[in-house]
Motif scaffolding. Structure first.
Motif, short mmCIF file in Angstrom:
data_model
loop_
_atom_site.label_atom_id
_atom_site.label_comp_id
_atom_site.label_asym_id
_atom_site.label_seq_id
_atom_site.Cartn_x
_atom_site.Cartn_y
_atom_site.Cartn_z
N LEU A 91 33.71 -3.13 -1.66
CA LEU A 91 32.84 -3.72 -2.49
C LEU A 91 32.24 -2.76 -4.30
O LEU A 91 32.13 -3.09 -5.34
N LYS A 92 32.29 -1.07 -4.05
CA LYS A 92 31.87 -0.49 -4.69
C LYS A 92 33.57 -0.32 -5.79
O LYS A 92 33.38 -0.40 -6.86
N ARG A 93 34.66 -0.37 -5.41
CA ARG A 93 36.30 0.31 -6.05
C ARG A 93 36.26 -1.81 -6.19
O ARG A 93 36.22 -1.21 -7.49
N PHE A 94 35.68 -2.50 -6.38
CA PHE A 94 35.42 -3.79 -7.05
C PHE A 94 34.83 -4.39 -7.67
O PHE A 94 35.38 -5.47 -8.31
N ARG A 95 33.57 -3.31 -7.54
CA ARG A 95 32.21 -4.10 -8.41
C ARG A 95 32.62 -3.84 -9.81
O ARG A 95 33.23 -2.89 -10.63
N ARG A 96 31.94 -4.66 -10.85
CA ARG A 96 32.95 -3.75 -11.90
C ARG A 96 31.76 -3.64 -12.65
O ARG A 96 30.32 -4.30 -12.67
N LYS A 97 31.97 -3.41 -13.91
CA LYS A 97 30.66 -2.22 -15.03
C LYS A 97 29.48 -3.28 -16.07
O LYS A 97 28.29 -3.44 -16.00
N ASP A 98 30.17 -4.24 -16.08
CA ASP A 98 29.58 -5.30 -17.26
C ASP A 98 29.97 -6.79 -16.74
O ASP A 98 29.96 -7.49 -17.40
N LYS A 99 30.75 -6.74 -15.41
CA LYS A 99 30.89 -8.42 -15.30
C LYS A 99 31.01 -8.73 -13.64
O LYS A 99 30.75 -7.53 -13.29
N GLU A 100 29.89 -9.98 -13.28
CA GLU A 100 30.00 -10.83 -12.42
C GLU A 100 32.03 -10.67 -11.46
O GLU A 100 32.20 -11.16 -12.12
N THR A 101 31.67 -10.13 -10.22
CA THR A 101 33.53 -10.65 -9.51
C THR A 101 32.57 -11.93 -8.74
O THR A 101 31.83 -11.19 -7.62
N ILE A 102 33.76 -12.21 -8.75
CA ILE A 102 33.76 -13.35 -7.18
C ILE A 102 34.45 -13.71 -6.22
O ILE A 102 35.79 -13.23 -6.43
N MET A 103 33.70 -12.99 -5.20
CA MET A 103 35.49 -12.42 -4.10
C MET A 103 34.56 -13.55 -3.06
O MET A 103 33.15 -13.92 -2.72
N TRP A 104 35.58 -13.42 -2.21
CA TRP A 104 35.36 -14.80 -0.51
C TRP A 104 35.47 -13.04 0.80
O TRP A 104 37.27 -12.85 0.39
N ILE A 105 34.66 -12.84 1.04
CA ILE A 105 34.49 -11.89 2.30
C ILE A 105 33.95 -12.54 3.29
O ILE A 105 33.08 -12.42 3.76
N ASP A 106 35.10 -12.89 4.51
CA ASP A 106 34.66 -12.82 5.75
C ASP A 106 33.20 -12.35 6.40
O ASP A 106 32.86 -13.02 6.84
N ALA A 107 33.24 -11.55 6.61
CA ALA A 107 32.00 -10.84 7.13
C ALA A 107 30.94 -11.17 6.89
O ALA A 107 29.73 -11.25 7.14
N LEU A 108 30.49 -11.50 5.30
CA LEU A 108 29.73 -11.75 4.84
C LEU A 108 29.58 -13.11 4.13
O LEU A 108 28.47 -14.14 3.47
N CYS A 109 30.09 -13.94 3.64
CA CYS A 109 30.42 -15.47 3.63
C CYS A 109 30.40 -16.46 5.12
O CYS A 109 30.39 -17.38 4.45
N ILE A 110 30.40 -15.58 5.69
CA ILE A 110 30.36 -16.39 7.10
C ILE A 110 29.30 -15.39 8.11
O ILE A 110 28.90 -15.18 8.16
N ASP A 111 28.40 -16.85 8.69
CA ASP A 111 27.63 -16.41 9.32
C ASP A 111 28.19 -15.79 11.00
O ASP A 111 28.40 -16.54 11.26
N GLN A 112 28.60 -14.25 11.28
CA GLN A 112 29.19 -14.38 12.16
C GLN A 112 28.38 -14.36 13.75
O GLN A 112 29.19 -14.80 14.16
N ASP A 113 26.99 -14.41 13.62
CA ASP A 113 26.33 -14.67 15.02
C ASP A 113 25.99 -15.89 15.22
O ASP A 113 25.69 -16.48 15.80
N ASP A 114 27.09 -17.63 14.36
CA ASP A 114 26.48 -18.27 14.93
C ASP A 114 27.98 -18.76 14.67
O ASP A 114 28.95 -19.34 14.50
N PRO A 115 28.48 -19.34 16.28
CA PRO A 115 30.27 -19.93 16.27
C PRO A 115 30.13 -21.15 16.19
O PRO A 115 31.21 -21.19 16.02
N HIS A 116 29.30 -21.62 16.42
CA HIS A 116 29.16 -23.28 16.02
C HIS A 116 30.08 -22.81 14.23
O HIS A 116 31.17 -23.84 13.27
#
Length: 780
Positions: free
Chosen positions: A176-201
């Motif tokens: 996250l620190k490596r791909f974060r930019r200094k002056d612009k937002e970065t739009i990504m899809w990351i499974d560990a954060l974009c999916i509620d891993q505690d919800d099996p459904h």
């Protein structure tokens, strides 16, 4: 005494049934009450205490709460917007509901995003990041009303808020620190954060559309880490420069290695030790993430390389292994601190990096612009061959490759759905809430129905739940459940018995012999045909629930029993020690009639026999060449030559002969095949049903008295061990009834039986399903 016990004693005809799903050993253990002083109870209490400590020390309390995704044709996802920052600034993100870029028009916004492919890493999530829930990238989500909060069923906190902290592991935090930019937002899809891993459904729903998620991503970014664990001379820059030299000046590079140029050798070593063993290459999900990507790039520290260049460099590196390996073997041998490192150079072809590059090229046929034109492999073939790649959740052994198979989807026939939509077979629908036995049984049922073969029962692909060790305890520390292991039946073939064992064991080299029922992903042709073209007759035992059992308590569909029709063909008469490291011990040679005393004087197999007996040399190569074809005509000549090199104990050690400079090339090729076949197996004599005797190669667990069978629809014979069903206990002696012994079988594994591999057992009569005149085997 309990009321139940009193009732049982007062009723002489009443029986107490023991749990038949348990193994006989488990049934003999005493039942433990709370407070019972017993080693098993003490171990259980220790495990629970360990989990509590791990929870206290390692598990940080997340304050971020996921609002449920709305169900809009199953096409809604979340994207992560990383806010600008630099250095050690706090990582702040927005989590925004979104529609897939190419989905049908909807009121949900669409975003162009980069999908991250990475290894979750070891250890606990200890790095905090701040995440805020947004309706859009500019409109922050408000706290819902009490009614809606109850309807949304937030599980973690009574008080919901739109922002909170979530703890992540080190590898993701650095990414996250490596791909974060200094002056612009970065739009990504990351499974560990974009999916509620505690919800099996939710996980199940998101996995169903994972293939579209990667296909529609602007780019897939492969994160191999920051390189902080590499030695100074093995920095990411040096590593990638070496790969670029492979592409641009291979011949000069090989000359430098031949001259033992220290700088080049160190760079080459790092490619092997640091890069080829990178944990990313062992993840099963990367195959889908990479295969479906339109554009992919590899990022290692501050270095970036297009995947196409990276893959070509790895492929050329492996292709040049003969010239590179000798130099690196000597160098690593001088510096190695473990036996695993010593075998690393020779085992590099078995690592995930090489397997990935080789496999990606065989998955699809593509158009000129890169679109997938045709999927080439079946689901059974994918699961059976992707043994170099592991999954944290055993269910992902199947789920991670669903979208890559050519046979798992069918056109939807629903009138309200676009005709182009594809539907998964219901037995394969991702369901993380289901027990592992149900997931595996449904998969096996699907494979048998699709292939009309039982061979999926013999290829070692399945992984059981983690049950012991620190890794298991850490995973259990994330939940309030007890440390338990789901006992899988013996007819589910576990991966640790595959030729190279678990993915983590592959650098150490071969663990077991090649599978007789195995097929290459390049060809679906079977090596043997023990039951000709007969179709299988099978069924799976199901759980018996009463009509009054609530649905919430019906946690399992299957009970772990397999019913299959087949024939007994013989019984194990004599066994020899397992062929460790592919060795042919004197016991095995003596079993075949080899007399070393006569051989020393006459160099003949035995008196009056001028050559190696057919049934012996064909057995130790499984009557096939290395590519599954008929064995070459010179195999018996090579076998005879190898016998000149038995050691003083009468054992034939293949590696000793292969390392001999003066040994003939045919002897070396023959022994290479012998090693691949006999490794870890037992050479045994089999007494057939017609009272004749033959040779066989059987699993290392085989014992004298085990039976050998053929199942209709199975390409090779199998070894079974009979188990007596423990009878129900009578409360009164005078109420005993003799109904005869009941028994079932444990599956020991596949085998090679000389003279029984090409339909000989079933060729004497015509068979018709459901094979009423054949035996039905009950396997647990």
């Amino acid at each position: 005494m309990s009321a139940e016990d009193l009732a049982s004693n007062n009723n002489p005809g009443r029986r107490r049934k023991r749990n038949r799903n348990q193994s006989p050993e488990a049934r003999k253990k005493p039942r433990l009450d709370e407070g019972t002083s017993h080693p098993v109870q003490a171990k259980k209490q220790l495990q629970q205490a360990t989990i509590s400590v791990l929870k206290y020390l390692g598990k940080r309390p997340d304050t971020f709460v996921y609002p449920p995704l709305e169900e809009k044709n199953g096409q809604e996802i979340r994207v992560l917007i990383i806010e600008p920052g630099k250095g050690d600034d706090e990582i702040r993100c927005k989590l925004v509901p979104a529609a897939l870029p190419k989905s049908d028009p909807s009121d949900t916004e669409k975003y162009v995003y980069i999908a991250l492919s990475y290894n979750w890493g070891e250890g606990q999530p200890i790095h905090p990041i701040t995440i805020t829930n947004y309706i859009t990238s500019k409109k922050r989500m408000k706290e819902p009303s009490l009614e809606k909060r109850l309807a949304m069923k937030f599980r973690k906190h009574k008080d919901w808020c739109s922002s909170g902290e979530k703890y992540v592991r080190s590898n993701l935090f650095v990414a996250l620190k490596r791909f974060r930019r200094k002056d612009k937002e970065t739009i990504m899809w990351i499974d560990a954060l974009c999916i509620d891993q505690d919800d099996p459904h939710e996980r199940s729903a998101q996995v169903k559309q994972m293939h579209e998620l990667y296909i529609q991503a602007e780019k897939v970014r492969i994160w191999l880490g920051d390189g902080s664990t590499a030695a100074k001379e093995g920095s990411p820059k040096d590593c990638f420069n070496f790969l670029r030299r492979i592409l641009g000046e291979l011949d000069k590079l090989l000359d430098d290695l031949g001259k033992e140029n220290t700088a080049v050798m160190e760079a080459a070593k790092q490619v092997v030790v640091q890069l080829m063993c990178n944990k990313w290459f062992s993840r099963r999900w990367i195959i889908q993430e990479l295969a479906l990507a339109r554009t992919a790039e590899v990022v290692y520290g501050n270095q970036t390389m297009p995947w196409s260049d990276f893959a070509d460099a790895i492929a050329i590196f492996i292709k040049s292994q003969d010239r590179i390996g000798a130099v690196l073997s000597k160098m690593i041998a001088d510096q190695a601190s473990s036996t695993a490192e010593l075998g690393l150079v020779n085992g590099v072809t078995n690592l995930g990096a090489n397997a990935l590059v080789d496999f990606i090229n065989n998955l699809f046929r593509r158009t000129e612009n890169g679109d997938i034109q045709q999927r080439m492999l079946t689901l059974e073939c994918l699961v059976s061959n992707l043994l170099a790649f592991e999954a944290t959740n055993p269910r992902d052994t199947i789920y991670a490759v669903l979208s890559l198979a050519k046979d798992t989807h069918k056109l939807s026939t629903e009138t309200n759905v676009n005709a182009k939509n594809l539907q998964l077979d219901k037995r394969l629908l991702p369901a993380y809430q289901n027990c592992l036995l149900d997931v595996y049984t449904d998969f096996i049922d699907y494979c048998i129905g699709s292939s009309r073969s039982l061979d999926i029962l013999l290829r070692h692909w399945a992984r059981s739940e983690e049950s012991d060790g620190r890794k298991a305890l850490l995973s259990e520390a994330n939940s309030d459940s007890e440390v338990t292991e789901e006992r899988l039946p013996t007819w589910i073939p576990l991966i640790h018995k595959s030729p190279f064992g678990l993915p983590t064991q592959r650098p150490r080299g071969r663990s077991n012999g090649d599978s007789f029922a195995g097929t290459s992903f390049r060809s679906s042709q079977r090596n043997y045909n023990a039951t000709l073209s007969l179709r299988p007759e099978f069924s799976f035992g199901r759980m018996a629930y009463s009509s009054k059992t609530p649905n919430r308590d019906r946690k399992k569909t299957y009970n772990g029993t397999l019913f299959v029709r087949g024939l007994r063909i013989g019984k194990v008469k004599k066994t020899t020690p397992r062929a460790a490291q592919g060795m042919l011990f004197n016991n095995s040679l003596n079993l075949a009639g080899f007399d070393i005393r006569w051989w020393e004087d006459h160099h003949e197999w035995a008196k009056g026999i001028p050559r190696v007996p057919e049934r012996f040399w064909r057995t130790i190569v499984a009557d096939r060449g290395p590519d599954g074809s008929n064995p070459p005509s010179w195999y018996p000549r090579a076998c005879l030559e190898c016998l000149y090199n038995v050691n003083s104990n009468g054992d034939l050690r293949p590696d000793d002969v292969i390392d001999l400079k003066n040994a003939s090339s045919i002897a070396k090729l023959f022994l290479a095949r012998v090693k691949d076949v006999v490794w870890g197996r037992r050479i045994v004599s089999i007494e057939l049903e017609n009272e004749k005797t033959t040779f066989g190669l059987l699993p290392p667990e085989t014992k004298k008295g085990d039976i050998v069978c053929v199942f209709f629809g199975c390409s090779v014979p199998v070894v079974l061990r009979q188990q007596e069903e423990e009878e129900e206990e009578e409360e009164e002696e005078d109420n005993e009834e003799d109904n005869g012994k009941k028994y079932y079988f444990h599956m020991i594994g596949e085998c090679f039986i000389y003279g029984m591999m090409d339909g000989e057992a079933v060729a004497d009569r015509k068979w018709k399903r459901p094979y009423r005149h054949a035996e039905q085997f009950v396997i647990k």
